[in-house]
Enzyme design. Structure first.
Site, PDB file in Angstrom:
ATOM      1  N   SER A  60       0.808  -1.216   0.000  1.00  0.00           N
ATOM      2  CA  SER A  60       0.000   0.000   0.000  1.00  0.00           C
ATOM      3  C   SER A  60       0.848   1.276   0.000  1.00  0.00           C
ATOM      4  O   SER A  60       1.709   1.460  -0.848  1.00  0.00           O
ATOM      5  CB  SER A  60      -0.963  -0.056   1.190  1.00  0.00           C
ATOM      6  OG  SER A  60      -2.014   0.846   1.046  1.00  0.00           O
ATOM      7  N   ASP A 227      -5.660  -3.842  -2.460  1.00  0.00           N
ATOM      8  CA  ASP A 227      -4.590  -3.391  -1.577  1.00  0.00           C
ATOM      9  C   ASP A 227      -3.874  -4.556  -0.885  1.00  0.00           C
ATOM     10  O   ASP A 227      -4.519  -5.464  -0.355  1.00  0.00           O
ATOM     11  CB  ASP A 227      -5.223  -2.475  -0.524  1.00  0.00           C
ATOM     12  CG  ASP A 227      -4.220  -1.715   0.312  1.00  0.00           C
ATOM     13  OD1 ASP A 227      -3.400  -2.357   0.980  1.00  0.00           O
ATOM     14  OD2 ASP A 227      -4.270  -0.473   0.300  1.00  0.00           O
TER      15      ASP A 227
END
Length: 384
Positions: A60, A227
């Site tokens: 991320s 993610d």
């Protein structure tokens, strides 16, 4: 693993043969984590650690910082004379410039009103700001940089690296030429608004692997990713399975209490996702710290240090008086929203300073007490 403390990984596989080298894990957390990790890199370079790492594993927001470092690794040359100045110029400066722009809201609006997906717009912004036309083949051979996303189809971690991309259930695409911006966009595709990212693969791209149980279409021709923090919110897995010494930098937000949680389904769903992330992060953190403090002869024991954006600096015996970090200021920085939303210069500098200070305290407390006390913050006027 030893029965005295749990394995922090999601799967039950045993450790691979461990290398005595060192690895760095950079968590997610939007721009907040991205900037926090810049301060960490700053201190690790000064301490001589950055030049020694054999692997950088990220998810991320941490992947934005890690990928930029990877792309210019050969220019920075960590550990060489002048490396810190080059790190600041080639990594810190461009990443901070990105933090001065709002990406998530603009991408959502553009993805709704204009051709192309939200993920395409985030990748285009990353390409323009940090990565240009670079592909995974532009990453250095050493150290190994691994950018992690979550494969929504297979339910496990999808790894992007120079030698391969893939997961253990679908298989590997060897020597991938995927754009670096797309890999980072997949790693930072926060659900529910920025995910999924879809990657089309040509027939035959996935190498045959008799151990992979999902080697069939559509798994091998269209990969649906979210993610990396959905599966591994601190980027641990690819480092934990290979290296005995780890530095774990956690820029994840501490969840705040809400007296009146929202009841509409989008905001309620977002709150529930935060709850899940908060619980998993807390469990992994406890497992990691237990492994660091265990008898070195215990199965699963590790060396190294953990530091978190919400950790009071006083918990580290070697925290520096030259780097004052008041608890209320730390709490304020840890509460910066997990967004790709513009941050003003002073907030950026405070986050960099805090990453620098807390990683310094962790290193000098748990890794090398002989490290010299730093002279001051990277940005002295902004403090923490």
């Amino acid at each position: 693993m030893s029965a005295s403390f749990p394995n922090p990984l999601n799967d039950a596989d045993g450790d691979d043969a461990l290398d005595d080298g060192e690895a760095l894990c950079l968590s997610g957390g939007g721009y907040r984590a991205m900037l926090f990790h810049l301060g960490v890199l700053w201190r690790l370079e000064q301490a001589g650690v950055l030049a020694r790492v054999k692997r950088v594993s990220s998810v991320s927001g941490g992947s934005i910082t890690a990928a930029r470092l990877a792309l210019v690794w050969g220019e920075v040359r960590p550990g060489s004379p002048g490396a810190l100045d080059r790190l600041v110029d080639r990594v810190v400066g461009p990443v901070r410039a990105l933090a001065g722009r709002t990406l998530d809201a603009d991408a959502i609006v553009g993805g709704i009103l204009l051709p192309g997906s939200i993920g395409d717009r985030v990748a285009a912004a990353y390409r323009k700001a940090l990565f240009g036309d670079a592909t995974l083949q532009d990453l250095p051979d050493a150290p190994r940089f691994v950018i992690n996303a979550t494969n929504v189809q297979s339910g496990v971690l999808w790894r992007f690296s120079k030698p391969y991309m893939g997961d253990y259930r679908v298989g590997r695409v060897m020597n991938p030429d995927l754009s670096l911006a797309t890999a980072v966009a997949a790693s930072s595709a926060f659900p529910p608004v920025l995910s999924p990212i879809e990657i089309d693969l040509p027939a035959g791209a996935v190498a045959p692997d008799p151990k992979a149980d999902l080697q069939r279409e559509p798994f091998t021709t269209r990969v649906v990713l979210a993610d990396g923090g959905v599966y591994d919110n601190m980027g641990l897995e690819t480092a934990w399975k290979h290296y005995r010494t780890l530095y774990v930098s956690d820029g994840g937000a501490r969840m705040r209490a809400e007296e009146e949680p929202k009841r509409d389904w989008p905001r309620h769903a977002y709150r529930v996702l935060d709850l899940i992330d908060n619980q998993v992060r807390a469990l992994r953190k406890r497992s990691v710290i237990a492994a660091f403090t265990a008898d070195p002869a215990s199965p699963g024991a590790r060396r190294g240090a953990y530091w978190g954006i919400g950790t009071p600096v006083e918990r580290y015996a070697a925290h520096s008086a030259r780097l004052p970090c008041p608890a209320d200021a730390v709490a304020e920085l840890a509460a910066v929203p997990t967004r790709l939303k513009r941050l003003d210069d002073r907030t950026q500098e405070r986050l960099v300073n805090w990453g620098y200070a807390v990683s310094d305290a962790a290193l000098r407390t748990h890794v090398d007490a002989a490290l010299p006390d730093p002279a001051g913050f990277p940005y002295p006027a902004s403090r923490v």
